[in-house]
Structures are given as structure tokens and as C-alpha cells.
Enzyme design. Structure first.
Site, PDB file in Angstrom:
ATOM      1  CG  ASP A 249      -0.248  -0.059   2.625  1.00 49.06           C
ATOM      2  OD1 ASP A 249      -0.847   0.518   3.656  1.00 49.06           O
ATOM      3  OD2 ASP A 249       1.005  -0.310   2.564  1.00 49.06           O
TER       4      ASP A 249
ATOM      5  CG  ASP B  57       4.010   0.151   1.559  1.00 50.45           C
ATOM      6  OD1 ASP B  57       3.849   1.157   2.325  1.00 50.45           O
ATOM      7  OD2 ASP B  57       3.463  -0.891   1.592  1.00 50.45           O
TER       8      ASP B  57
ATOM      9  CG  ASN C   4       0.436   3.585   4.226  1.00 49.62           C
ATOM     10  OD1 ASN C   4       0.452   3.367   5.615  1.00 49.62           O
ATOM     11  ND2 ASN C   4       1.415   2.651   3.718  1.00 49.62           N
TER      12      ASN C   4
ATOM     13  CB  THR D  56       4.675  -4.105   2.812  1.00 53.92           C
ATOM     14  OG1 THR D  56       4.293  -3.460   1.443  1.00 53.92           O
ATOM     15  CG2 THR D  56       6.002  -4.782   2.631  1.00 53.92           C
TER      16      THR D  56
ATOM     17  CG  PHE E 127      -1.847   1.397   9.727  1.00 54.84           C
ATOM     18  CD1 PHE E 127      -1.695   0.999   8.347  1.00 54.84           C
ATOM     19  CD2 PHE E 127      -3.041   2.384  10.019  1.00 54.84           C
ATOM     20  CE1 PHE E 127      -2.535   1.382   7.473  1.00 54.84           C
ATOM     21  CE2 PHE E 127      -3.617   2.759   8.830  1.00 54.84           C
ATOM     22  CZ  PHE E 127      -3.696   2.523   7.585  1.00 54.84           C
ATOM     23  CG  ASN E 128       0.304  -2.923   7.280  1.00 60.48           C
ATOM     24  OD1 ASN E 128      -0.377  -2.168   6.859  1.00 60.48           O
ATOM     25  ND2 ASN E 128       1.674  -3.103   7.272  1.00 60.48           N
TER      26      ASN E 128
ATOM     27  CG  HIS F  28       7.180   0.294   9.978  1.00 63.25           C
ATOM     28  ND1 HIS F  28       7.466   0.059  11.210  1.00 63.25           N
ATOM     29  CD2 HIS F  28       6.571   1.479  10.044  1.00 63.25           C
ATOM     30  CE1 HIS F  28       7.183   1.073  12.034  1.00 63.25           C
ATOM     31  NE2 HIS F  28       6.925   2.078  11.280  1.00 63.25           N
ATOM     32  CG  ASP F  29       6.019  -1.625   4.628  1.00 63.04           C
ATOM     33  OD1 ASP F  29       5.310  -0.417   4.028  1.00 63.04           O
ATOM     34  OD2 ASP F  29       5.441  -2.288   5.690  1.00 63.04           O
TER      35      ASP F  29
HETATM   36  O1  RIB Z   1       2.540   0.105  10.824  1.00 56.61           O
HETATM   37  C1  RIB Z   1       3.298   0.141   9.652  1.00 56.61           C
HETATM   38  C2  RIB Z   1       2.775  -0.475   8.580  1.00 56.61           C
HETATM   39  O2  RIB Z   1       1.587   0.476   8.323  1.00 56.61           O
HETATM   40  C3  RIB Z   1       3.891  -0.010   7.278  1.00 56.61           C
HETATM   41  O3  RIB Z   1       3.486  -0.920   6.343  1.00 56.61           O
HETATM   42  C4  RIB Z   1       3.368   1.282   6.620  1.00 56.61           C
HETATM   43  O4  RIB Z   1       3.250   1.247   5.427  1.00 56.61           O
HETATM   44  C5  RIB Z   1       1.650   1.272   7.031  1.00 56.61           C
HETATM   45  O5  RIB Z   1       1.195   0.487   6.002  1.00 56.61           O
HETATM   46 CA    CA Z   2       2.983  -0.556   4.111  1.00 55.08          CA
END
Ligand code: RIB
Ligand code: CA
Length: 326
Positions: free
Chosen positions: A10, A15, A37, A123, A164-165, A238-239
Site C-alpha cells: 500500500d 512500501d 496508507n 507490507t 496499523f496493517n 517498517h516494510d
Molecule cells: O505500521 C506500519 C505499517 O503501516 C507499514 O506497512 C506502513 O506502510 C503502513 O502500511
Molecule cells: Ca505499508
């Protein structure tokens, strides 16, 4: 032979960096996009922009689901801006997304390939992957593993307990973690070890290529957004950690454990419930390191959770990769 993957994402600033790592070091059969996102439309445009930027218009992009399995889409403009990739001034993409739905791309590709030959890297919210498993349960036995950036062995970011994801689509995450497919969870406990600093950003700014310049502009926006929203002195990558784990497994030390997803908790919906009671060695120095002498007290593991990152190794991979793009 590069490892064959499908990347479901996303984009999203982190990403975008993950796409750059994957496109150079893995055999990316295609990218499926998912609302997360930002809107599905915007994350799809952003994926196309990145592929054009790095000179990989050959990698096909398949738009997937625009909203989670249940409820409305939650987006993160405070971290990624209105476009989902604010910061760099990238031209509208000339390449177009494919007509086929992202979920059909995932199921068709897995069914036509040798069993165990393809890894799913995710991701973003797991909506597309769960939908593929629901639509075609036979693909579960054909997936080598699913490497997820999501969840956390410790605490969340979107809520005190949810990342979040996973928070965006807990039902999808529950389906993936309980699918029987081997899962690698690259959670916040791991990715928070990968906060890119201003000094490292300046190293990227010094790389004289259009890709590195755009990456620096992306990360500059993202670092500022994280500073404003989280008060941290940098940006969590993160990703890219999840993709790096597939590129060089030695970069991340993990532990097998049972992981499922809370769906009902008033305060914990979207939490990845990680059972690592077997990792308690009665010694803070050895805790969280698998100790075969400990009889198993938790549930049978269904996943490997990343625990420790070789941060120097990761940063070397990132800078070397960016320097090799045009
Ligand atoms: O919490 C971090 C994740 O949420 C990452 O993948 C960032 O791109 C958002 O999608
Ligand atoms: Ca992401």
C-alpha cells in the site's frame, strides 16, 4: 536464482523503499495493491510511479481490494500525505495497472507455478491475501511462506496494542495467521530497530542518481511526519525490513511462536497475540532466545516472529541498492 515473490503493498513511503529492495534482489512476479496508507487508486498510482522511477516498468501491477474485509478503510495521511507518497515530485506514470484483479493475480499465479515456489510478501493490510485464501483454499499448500510486515510481539502503533496493517483488517490477518501457511511476522518490535537517521538520510542524498534523490525526498517527508506525529528522531523503515528478511535471512533473528489476532477486544482489536511463554529462560539475558531445554508451554508455533535486526547489515543493503539504480 532469485527468490520468486508476489509483493502485496500500500505505497506508502516505506512500501516504496521495500519495492526498490525487492525489485533489485528478488524475482518480483508482480505487485498487488491494497487500500491502506491511502486509497487503492493512489497506492496503485504510487506503485506505478516507483516502478517507472527505478526503470522496472516490466513488473506488472494489479489493483486489489479498496477496503477491508469488514468496515471502512482507515488511512494514514498524517504519515504519508494526501497522495500516499507526498514529498518527491514524481511525474504521473505512463504505465498502467493490469485489468486483472490483484486477488485473481495471486491465485492464478500460485496455481500455475510449482508448489512451494512462490513467497507472498505483504507490507499493507492483508485483505487481498485473505481474500485469495478464501476464494481458493487450495493455494494454501502452494505458498512457500508469507512474510508480513505487521503486528508486534510487544506493543502497537495505531492503538496501544494494534499495528496499523493488522488494525485496518484484523479479520484478514486472522485468516492469514490461521491459514496453516508458514508466516514470518516482521512486527513493530523488530522494525522499530530500523529508524533511519538524518545522517543516513544525508548519505542517500549524496548518491547522484534520480532514484536516490527521489528516495531521499520520500524519506525526508516521512522522517518529518514521524517526528511530528511520534516525536522520534527519524523514520521507521517498517516494510523494507520484511523484504530484507527475504533477501538475506541472516539480517533478522526470529523465534517460532504461535500468533493469532484479536478480533473482539474493546481495547485490543487488531492485536497480534504472540505466545512465547516457551522463550522464558528464567534469565533476562537468555529470554526470547529459543532454549530447546524448555518444555513447550505455549501453543504449537504457526509463525516465526522477527526479534533482532542486524541494523548495520540492513543499512548497507539499503545504501548499496539505492546506489545501483539509475
Ligand atoms: O505500521 C506500519 C505499517 O503501516 C507499514 O506497512 C506502513 O506502510 C503502513 O502500511
Ligand atoms: Ca505499508
Amino acid at each position: 536464482m532469485k527468490r520468486k515473490i508476489i509483493l502485496d503493498c500500500d505505497p506508502g513511503h516505506d512500501d516504496a523503499i521495500a519495492i526498490m529492495l525487492a525489485a533489485q534482489h528478488l524475482d518480483v512476479l508482480g505487485i498487488s495493491t491494497v487500500g491502506g496508507n491511502c486509497s487503492l487508486e493512489n497506492v496503485t498510482i504510487n506503485a506505478l510511479k516507483i516502478l517507472e522511477l527505478i526503470g522496472r516498468p516490466d513488473i506488472p501491477v494489479y489493483p486489489g481490494h479498496s477496503r477491508p474485509t469488514v468496515g471502512e478503510l482507515v488511512t494514514a495521511p498524517q504519515f504519508h500525505g494526501k497522495s500516499g507518497l507526498d514529498g518527491p515530485d514524481l511525474p504521473a506514470p505512463k504505465i498502467k495497472p493490469r485489468e486483472k484483479h490483484g486477488v485473481d493475480f495471486i491465485t492464478d499465479t500460485l496455481r500455475s507455478a510449482a508448489a512451494g515456489g512462490i513467497t507472498l510478501a505483504a507490507t499493507g493490510p492483508l485483505t487481498n491475501i485473505a481474500a485469495a485464501l478464501n476464494r481458493a483454499p487450495d493455494i494454501a499448500g502452494r505458498i512457500r511462506e508469507i512474510c508480513v510486515m505487521g503486528g508486534s510481539v510487544t506493543f502497537g502503533n495505531w492503538t496501544p496494542q494494534a499495528e496499523f496493517n493488522i488494525f485496518v483488517d484484523p479479520e484478514a490477518a486472522y485468516r492469514v495467521f490461521n491459514s496453516g501457511v508458514p508466516v514470518k511476522m516482521c512486527g513493530l518490535n523488530l522494525t522499530r530497530q530500523c529508524v533511519i537517521t538524518e545522517a543516513e538520510l544525508n548519505l542517500i542524498r549524496k548518491i547522484p542518481t534520480r532514484t536516490a534523490r527521489a528516495a531521499a525526498d520520500m524519506l525526508g517527508f516521512y522522517v518529518e511526519a514521524e517526528r511530528k506525529n511520534l516525536g522520534i528522531p527519524g523514520g521507521d523503515l517498517h516494510d523494507p525490513c520484511a523484504v530484507a528478511w527475504l533477501i538475506d535471512p541472516s539480517l533478522i533473528t526470529g523465534a517460532a511462536m504461535h500468533i493469532t489476532v484479536e478480533l473482539k477486544g474493546e481495547f485490543t482489536r487488531g492485536m497480534t497475540v504472540c505466545d512465547y511463554r516457551h522463550l522464558h529462560a528464567g534469565d533476562p539475558e537468555r529470554d526470547l532466545c529459543h532454549n530447546p531445554a524448555i518444555s513447550f508451554r505455549g501453543k504449537e508455533p504457526n509463525a516465526e516472529a522477527g526479534l533482532r535486526l542486524n541494523r548495520d547489515g540492513f543499512m548497507k543493503l539499503l545504501l548499496d541498492t539505492l546506489a545501483r539504480y539509475p
